[in-house]
Design a protein around this motif. Sequence first.
Motif, PDB file in Angstrom:
ATOM      1  N   GLY A   1     112.131  50.638 -20.520  1.00 37.96           N
ATOM      2  CA  GLY A   1     111.230  51.438 -19.689  1.00 37.96           C
ATOM      3  C   GLY A   1     111.558  51.418 -18.204  1.00 37.96           C
ATOM      4  N   LYS A   2     112.818  51.134 -17.868  1.00 38.29           N
ATOM      5  CA  LYS A   2     113.221  51.043 -16.454  1.00 38.29           C
ATOM      6  C   LYS A   2     112.914  52.320 -15.676  1.00 38.29           C
ATOM      7  CE  LYS A   2     117.480  50.217 -17.525  1.00 38.29           C
ATOM      8  NZ  LYS A   2     117.278  50.166 -18.981  1.00 38.29           N
ATOM      9  N   ALA A   3     113.290  53.461 -16.248  1.00 36.36           N
ATOM     10  CA  ALA A   3     113.116  54.731 -15.529  1.00 36.36           C
ATOM     11  C   ALA A   3     111.637  54.999 -15.258  1.00 36.36           C
ATOM     12  CB  ALA A   3     113.730  55.876 -16.331  1.00 36.36           C
ATOM     13  N   THR A   4     110.794  54.771 -16.250  1.00 39.57           N
ATOM     14  CA  THR A   4     109.352  54.992 -16.092  1.00 39.57           C
ATOM     15  C   THR A   4     108.774  54.078 -15.029  1.00 39.57           C
ATOM     16  OG1 THR A   4     109.113  55.696 -18.388  1.00 39.57           O
ATOM     17  CG2 THR A   4     107.116  54.916 -17.274  1.00 39.57           C
ATOM     18  N   GLN A   5     109.127  52.789 -15.094  1.00 43.18           N
ATOM     19  CA  GLN A   5     108.578  51.828 -14.145  1.00 43.18           C
ATOM     20  C   GLN A   5     109.088  52.079 -12.729  1.00 43.18           C
ATOM     21  OE1 GLN A   5     106.116  49.798 -14.757  1.00 43.18           O
ATOM     22  NE2 GLN A   5     106.044  50.350 -16.921  1.00 43.18           N
ATOM     23  N   ALA A   6     110.359  52.469 -12.595  1.00 46.60           N
ATOM     24  CA  ALA A   6     110.907  52.780 -11.271  1.00 46.60           C
ATOM     25  C   ALA A   6     110.180  53.973 -10.651  1.00 46.60           C
ATOM     26  CB  ALA A   6     112.404  53.064 -11.367  1.00 46.60           C
ATOM     27  N   LYS A   7     109.958  55.001 -11.467  1.00 55.07           N
ATOM     28  CA  LYS A   7     109.267  56.206 -10.982  1.00 55.07           C
ATOM     29  C   LYS A   7     107.841  55.881 -10.533  1.00 55.07           C
ATOM     30  CE  LYS A   7     108.051  60.893 -12.589  1.00 55.07           C
ATOM     31  NZ  LYS A   7     106.576  60.791 -12.623  1.00 55.07           N
ATOM     32  N   LEU A   8     107.122  55.103 -11.347  1.00 53.77           N
ATOM     33  CA  LEU A   8     105.745  54.754 -11.015  1.00 53.77           C
ATOM     34  C   LEU A   8     105.686  53.887  -9.754  1.00 53.77           C
ATOM     35  CD1 LEU A   8     104.289  54.004 -14.559  1.00 53.77           C
ATOM     36  CD2 LEU A   8     103.755  55.970 -13.089  1.00 53.77           C
ATOM     37  N   LEU A   9     106.638  52.965  -9.614  1.00 52.04           N
ATOM     38  CA  LEU A   9     106.659  52.114  -8.426  1.00 52.04           C
ATOM     39  C   LEU A   9     106.933  52.936  -7.176  1.00 52.04           C
ATOM     40  CD1 LEU A   9     106.579  49.364  -7.046  1.00 52.04           C
ATOM     41  CD2 LEU A   9     109.003  49.086  -7.626  1.00 52.04           C
ATOM     42  N   ALA A  10     107.896  53.846  -7.265  1.00 57.10           N
ATOM     43  CA  ALA A  10     108.211  54.705  -6.118  1.00 57.10           C
ATOM     44  C   ALA A  10     106.987  55.538  -5.718  1.00 57.10           C
ATOM     45  CB  ALA A  10     109.397  55.606  -6.441  1.00 57.10           C
ATOM     46  N   GLU A  11     106.289  56.083  -6.692  1.00 60.97           N
ATOM     47  CA  GLU A  11     105.089  56.890  -6.406  1.00 60.97           C
ATOM     48  C   GLU A  11     104.004  56.033  -5.766  1.00 60.97           C
ATOM     49  OE1 GLU A  11     104.144  58.475 -10.232  1.00 60.97           O
ATOM     50  OE2 GLU A  11     105.607  60.123 -10.088  1.00 60.97           O
ATOM     51  N   HIS A  12     103.848  54.811  -6.259  1.00 52.03           N
ATOM     52  CA  HIS A  12     102.844  53.894  -5.714  1.00 52.03           C
ATOM     53  C   HIS A  12     103.145  53.568  -4.248  1.00 52.03           C
ATOM     54  CE1 HIS A  12     100.278  50.366  -5.274  1.00 52.03           C
ATOM     55  NE2 HIS A  12     101.348  49.644  -4.965  1.00 52.03           N
ATOM     56  N   LEU A  13     104.402  53.280  -3.936  1.00 53.89           N
ATOM     57  CA  LEU A  13     104.772  52.932  -2.561  1.00 53.89           C
ATOM     58  C   LEU A  13     104.662  54.134  -1.631  1.00 53.89           C
ATOM     59  CD1 LEU A  13     107.829  50.600  -3.265  1.00 53.89           C
ATOM     60  CD2 LEU A  13     105.460  49.943  -2.773  1.00 53.89           C
ATOM     61  N   ALA A  14     104.986  55.317  -2.150  1.00 48.27           N
ATOM     62  CA  ALA A  14     104.854  56.531  -1.337  1.00 48.27           C
ATOM     63  C   ALA A  14     103.394  56.782  -0.970  1.00 48.27           C
ATOM     64  CB  ALA A  14     105.427  57.731  -2.091  1.00 48.27           C
ATOM     65  N   ARG A  15     102.498  56.504  -1.912  1.00 52.86           N
ATOM     66  CA  ARG A  15     101.062  56.685  -1.624  1.00 52.86           C
ATOM     67  C   ARG A  15     100.587  55.713  -0.549  1.00 52.86           C
ATOM     68  NH1 ARG A  15     100.708  57.362  -7.302  1.00 52.86           N
ATOM     69  NH2 ARG A  15     100.076  55.180  -7.562  1.00 52.86           N
ATOM     70  N   GLN A  16     101.296  54.593  -0.400  1.00 51.16           N
ATOM     71  CA  GLN A  16     100.968  53.631   0.660  1.00 51.16           C
ATOM     72  C   GLN A  16     101.539  54.058   2.014  1.00 51.16           C
ATOM     73  OE1 GLN A  16     102.436  49.787  -0.678  1.00 51.16           O
ATOM     74  NE2 GLN A  16     100.481  49.305  -1.637  1.00 51.16           N
ATOM     75  N   GLY A  17     102.267  55.161   2.008  1.00 50.63           N
ATOM     76  CA  GLY A  17     102.831  55.666   3.257  1.00 50.63           C
ATOM     77  C   GLY A  17     104.197  55.110   3.604  1.00 50.63           C
ATOM     78  N   LEU A  18     104.832  54.404   2.671  1.00 49.91           N
ATOM     79  CA  LEU A  18     106.163  53.858   2.928  1.00 49.91           C
ATOM     80  C   LEU A  18     107.239  54.921   2.696  1.00 49.91           C
ATOM     81  CD1 LEU A  18     105.822  50.400   1.144  1.00 49.91           C
ATOM     82  CD2 LEU A  18     105.941  50.791   3.603  1.00 49.91           C
ATOM     83  N   PRO A  19     108.305  54.909   3.496  1.00 53.11           N
ATOM     84  CA  PRO A  19     109.430  55.810   3.220  1.00 53.11           C
ATOM     85  C   PRO A  19     110.172  55.273   1.997  1.00 53.11           C
ATOM     86  CG  PRO A  19     109.967  54.347   5.047  1.00 53.11           C
ATOM     87  CD  PRO A  19     108.546  54.045   4.671  1.00 53.11           C
ATOM     88  N   VAL A  20     110.173  56.005   0.911  1.00 53.45           N
ATOM     89  CA  VAL A  20     110.721  55.492  -0.345  1.00 53.45           C
ATOM     90  C   VAL A  20     111.618  56.526  -1.007  1.00 53.45           C
ATOM     91  CG1 VAL A  20     108.681  56.204  -1.684  1.00 53.45           C
ATOM     92  CG2 VAL A  20     110.128  54.354  -2.534  1.00 53.45           C
ATOM     93  N   LYS A  21     112.679  56.050  -1.627  1.00 55.40           N
ATOM     94  CA  LYS A  21     113.612  56.918  -2.343  1.00 55.40           C
ATOM     95  C   LYS A  21     113.960  56.244  -3.666  1.00 55.40           C
ATOM     96  CE  LYS A  21     117.998  59.411  -1.681  1.00 55.40           C
ATOM     97  NZ  LYS A  21     117.431  60.762  -1.637  1.00 55.40           N
ATOM     98  N   GLU A  22     113.947  57.015  -4.737  1.00 52.14           N
ATOM     99  CA  GLU A  22     114.285  56.487  -6.059  1.00 52.14           C
ATOM    100  C   GLU A  22     115.708  56.912  -6.425  1.00 52.14           C
ATOM    101  OE1 GLU A  22     112.822  56.868 -10.714  1.00 52.14           O
ATOM    102  OE2 GLU A  22     111.715  57.912  -9.139  1.00 52.14           O
ATOM    103  N   ILE A  23     116.508  55.974  -6.907  1.00 56.03           N
ATOM    104  CA  ILE A  23     117.877  56.278  -7.337  1.00 56.03           C
ATOM    105  C   ILE A  23     118.084  55.718  -8.736  1.00 56.03           C
ATOM    106  CG2 ILE A  23     118.828  56.353  -5.000  1.00 56.03           C
ATOM    107  CD1 ILE A  23     119.874  53.511  -5.402  1.00 56.03           C
TER     108      ILE A  23
END
Length: 223
Positions: free
Chosen positions: A16-38
């Motif tokens: 489930g790496k892809a799912t968890q990475a996507k959810l983490l990136a979305e969570h950090l973006a909602r906190q206002g952090l500059p985030v990029k998923e690769i």
Amino acid sequence: MKDGKLIVLEGLDGSGKATQAKLLAEHLARQGLPVKEITFPDYASDSSALVKMYLAGQFGDRPDDVNAYAASSFYAVDRYASYKTSWGRFYEQGGVVIADRYTTSNAVHQCSKLPPEQWEEYLHWLFDYEFRLLGLPAPDRVIYLQVDPAVSQKLMTGRYHGDESKKDVHEKDTEYLARSRRAAEFCAAYLGWQTVHCTKDGQMRSIQEIQTRVQALAQEILG
């Protein structure tokens, strides 16, 4: 410019790496952090050509037909190209990068081709090659998604709707997958990865339960 943070989601196929990475990136973006998923390999780029040939079996039908050092180079070059063209500047300017696989995947999958007494030597070579010689950033945190082998196999079969022919040379080789699991457990302990246990009583834990733990581990290094 201040370097950013690099958080890697690692785990064997079906974790489930892809799912968890996507959810983490979305969570950090909602906190206002500059985030990029690769994600790696970067199949959309020409830089993954050798990786695709390798996984398709063009260099041999079995993973062991390509030695650990050659295969590592295929993936490392793909990462270097991605860093130079896609996310390097973002990271160097302080961005938070969430990676679905990284050098850590070389550690797991290529260690499994070598006898255990050579694992430490290989890992020293790998990290020196990618982080010092190629100049790629080392992760600030590696989160290892641990899944029981039986559950992982069931998830992979479901991914291809029972069509075994769609599996790549790694996924078809059950002995190789067992060796990869032993290598992953070694790497997690030896390299200080943070382990999230994703299964319980022969079943996957809920996506949100896993994500809650992933977020907590990420937050520890983001402050």
